[in-house]
Design a protein around this motif. Structure first.
Motif, PDB file in Angstrom:
ATOM      1  N   ARG A   1      49.858 -18.034 -20.447  1.00 51.68           N
ATOM      2  CA  ARG A   1      50.942 -17.300 -19.779  1.00 51.68           C
ATOM      3  C   ARG A   1      52.130 -18.228 -19.512  1.00 51.68           C
ATOM      4  O   ARG A   1      53.277 -17.860 -19.726  1.00 51.68           O
ATOM      5  CB  ARG A   1      50.443 -16.686 -18.474  1.00 51.68           C
ATOM      6  CG  ARG A   1      51.530 -15.945 -17.733  1.00 51.68           C
ATOM      7  CD  ARG A   1      51.015 -15.330 -16.461  1.00 51.68           C
ATOM      8  NE  ARG A   1      52.114 -14.727 -15.734  1.00 51.68           N
ATOM      9  CZ  ARG A   1      52.148 -14.579 -14.443  1.00 51.68           C
ATOM     10  NH1 ARG A   1      51.127 -14.946 -13.696  1.00 51.68           N
ATOM     11  NH2 ARG A   1      53.181 -14.036 -13.858  1.00 51.68           N
ATOM     12  N   ALA A   2      51.854 -19.445 -19.048  1.00 59.14           N
ATOM     13  CA  ALA A   2      52.930 -20.416 -18.800  1.00 59.14           C
ATOM     14  C   ALA A   2      53.675 -20.726 -20.096  1.00 59.14           C
ATOM     15  O   ALA A   2      54.912 -20.801 -20.119  1.00 59.14           O
ATOM     16  CB  ALA A   2      52.368 -21.687 -18.173  1.00 59.14           C
ATOM     17  N   LEU A   3      52.921 -20.890 -21.194  1.00 58.31           N
ATOM     18  CA  LEU A   3      53.561 -21.147 -22.485  1.00 58.31           C
ATOM     19  C   LEU A   3      54.391 -19.955 -22.940  1.00 58.31           C
ATOM     20  O   LEU A   3      55.489 -20.126 -23.472  1.00 58.31           O
ATOM     21  CB  LEU A   3      52.512 -21.507 -23.537  1.00 58.31           C
ATOM     22  CG  LEU A   3      51.841 -22.868 -23.345  1.00 58.31           C
ATOM     23  CD1 LEU A   3      50.683 -23.044 -24.317  1.00 58.31           C
ATOM     24  CD2 LEU A   3      52.844 -24.000 -23.484  1.00 58.31           C
ATOM     25  N   ASP A   4      53.866 -18.748 -22.746  1.00 54.69           N
ATOM     26  CA  ASP A   4      54.646 -17.543 -23.069  1.00 54.69           C
ATOM     27  C   ASP A   4      55.958 -17.525 -22.300  1.00 54.69           C
ATOM     28  O   ASP A   4      57.015 -17.182 -22.843  1.00 54.69           O
ATOM     29  CB  ASP A   4      53.857 -16.275 -22.744  1.00 54.69           C
ATOM     30  CG  ASP A   4      52.849 -15.889 -23.815  1.00 54.69           C
ATOM     31  OD1 ASP A   4      52.751 -16.605 -24.834  1.00 54.69           O
ATOM     32  OD2 ASP A   4      52.156 -14.874 -23.620  1.00 54.69           O
ATOM     33  N   ASN A   5      55.901 -17.908 -21.022  1.00 54.15           N
ATOM     34  CA  ASN A   5      57.091 -17.859 -20.168  1.00 54.15           C
ATOM     35  C   ASN A   5      58.166 -18.845 -20.609  1.00 54.15           C
ATOM     36  O   ASN A   5      59.356 -18.594 -20.390  1.00 54.15           O
ATOM     37  CB  ASN A   5      56.729 -18.103 -18.705  1.00 54.15           C
ATOM     38  CG  ASN A   5      56.077 -16.887 -18.079  1.00 54.15           C
ATOM     39  OD1 ASN A   5      56.155 -15.775 -18.597  1.00 54.15           O
ATOM     40  ND2 ASN A   5      55.399 -17.097 -16.967  1.00 54.15           N
ATOM     41  N   ILE A   6      57.766 -19.958 -21.216  1.00 55.09           N
ATOM     42  CA  ILE A   6      58.784 -20.915 -21.666  1.00 55.09           C
ATOM     43  C   ILE A   6      59.136 -20.752 -23.148  1.00 55.09           C
ATOM     44  O   ILE A   6      60.108 -21.332 -23.607  1.00 55.09           O
ATOM     45  CB  ILE A   6      58.369 -22.377 -21.367  1.00 55.09           C
ATOM     46  CG1 ILE A   6      57.075 -22.752 -22.081  1.00 55.09           C
ATOM     47  CG2 ILE A   6      58.254 -22.617 -19.872  1.00 55.09           C
ATOM     48  CD1 ILE A   6      56.671 -24.221 -21.938  1.00 55.09           C
ATOM     49  N   THR A   7      58.360 -19.954 -23.862  1.00 55.28           N
ATOM     50  CA  THR A   7      58.565 -19.801 -25.299  1.00 55.28           C
ATOM     51  C   THR A   7      59.257 -18.489 -25.674  1.00 55.28           C
ATOM     52  O   THR A   7      60.109 -18.459 -26.557  1.00 55.28           O
ATOM     53  CB  THR A   7      57.207 -19.874 -26.039  1.00 55.28           C
ATOM     54  OG1 THR A   7      56.554 -21.082 -25.678  1.00 55.28           O
ATOM     55  CG2 THR A   7      57.381 -19.818 -27.539  1.00 55.28           C
ATOM     56  N   PHE A   8      58.894 -17.403 -24.993  1.00 53.28           N
ATOM     57  CA  PHE A   8      59.344 -16.079 -25.412  1.00 53.28           C
ATOM     58  C   PHE A   8      60.372 -15.489 -24.454  1.00 53.28           C
ATOM     59  O   PHE A   8      60.360 -15.787 -23.255  1.00 53.28           O
ATOM     60  CB  PHE A   8      58.144 -15.124 -25.523  1.00 53.28           C
ATOM     61  CG  PHE A   8      57.144 -15.543 -26.565  1.00 53.28           C
ATOM     62  CD1 PHE A   8      57.431 -15.404 -27.912  1.00 53.28           C
ATOM     63  CD2 PHE A   8      55.919 -16.085 -26.203  1.00 53.28           C
ATOM     64  CE1 PHE A   8      56.513 -15.803 -28.876  1.00 53.28           C
ATOM     65  CE2 PHE A   8      55.005 -16.487 -27.159  1.00 53.28           C
ATOM     66  CZ  PHE A   8      55.300 -16.352 -28.500  1.00 53.28           C
ATOM     67  N   SER A   9      61.192 -14.631 -25.000  1.00 56.26           N
ATOM     68  CA  SER A   9      62.166 -13.904 -24.176  1.00 56.26           C
ATOM     69  C   SER A   9      61.428 -12.885 -23.306  1.00 56.26           C
ATOM     70  O   SER A   9      60.255 -12.585 -23.547  1.00 56.26           O
ATOM     71  CB  SER A   9      63.169 -13.164 -25.078  1.00 56.26           C
ATOM     72  OG  SER A   9      62.505 -12.088 -25.750  1.00 56.26           O
TER      73      SER A   9
END
Length: 193
Positions: free
Chosen positions: A140-148
């Motif tokens: 989830r943390a990676l999604d938050n910094i990777t995806f719009s």
């Protein structure tokens, strides 16, 4: 009492004999809460971990600005608590609210510690739960910094269709770190195409 769902959940990671099942289920306490009722409030003792038998819940952190940041959702066949505070026996940092009428099994901290002593394989079960939760939060943390925000919404709906049907747009936006207005605008554009 009907323990089928929780025993099926346990069976995903460990095998219990009949005596162990009886001991485990004897440690559980039944709890029902109504929609909008608080299961846990920030600052109160966090003594229990909960297995959701039916319904859905939301854990959130109230900010100083009066906003709510949704940390997690929980639906039937999931476990939920303020894990940091439960493990360390500290006052809750999070609030947990029922999104609909919900039925739960609770297991308090002391009973869980005794369960680890009486049936050591439960340490494996809860270790696996913690590992899975840690991995989910890392992704989830990676999604938050990777995806719009739009991409995070699409990924959430694809990954958790049952949850997305049960929650408000405001709660989902709070979880995704976007505004409800942005989410509403994105959904309108998506439906128009």
């Amino acid at each position: 009492m009907d323990f089928e769902l929780i025993l099926k959940n346990i069976k995903k990671h460990i095998a219990l004999n009949e005596a162990e099942k009886r001991y485990f289920t004897s440690q559980l306490r039944e709890r029902s809460i109504a929609k909008k009722e608080m299961l846990l409030e920030q600052g109160n003792s966090c003594r229990n971990i909960y297995f959701i038998r039916s319904g859905s819940l939301r854990a959130f952190y109230p900010t100083q600005e009066g906003k709510e940041s949704t940390i997690m959702f929980g639906i039937a066949d999931w476990w939920i608590t303020d894990m940091y505070c439960f493990i360390n026996q500290k006052p809750a940092l999070l609030n947990i609210e029922a999104l609909e009428d919900s039925r739960l099994w609770s297991l308090d901290y002391n009973r869980l510690q005794n369960l680890f002593i009486e049936i050591p394989k439960f340490e494996r079960f809860f270790r696996i739960l913690m590992q899975n939760a840690y991995c989910r939060e890392q992704l989830r943390a990676l999604d938050n910094i990777t995806f719009s925000g739009a991409e995070r919404y699409t990924r959430f709906v694809e990954k958790y269709p049952l949850i997305s049907e049960k929650i408000t747009q405001k709660d989902l936006a709070s979880y995704l770190g976007i505004t409800p207005e942005f989410l509403s605008s994105f959904k309108r554009k998506k439906e128009a195409t």
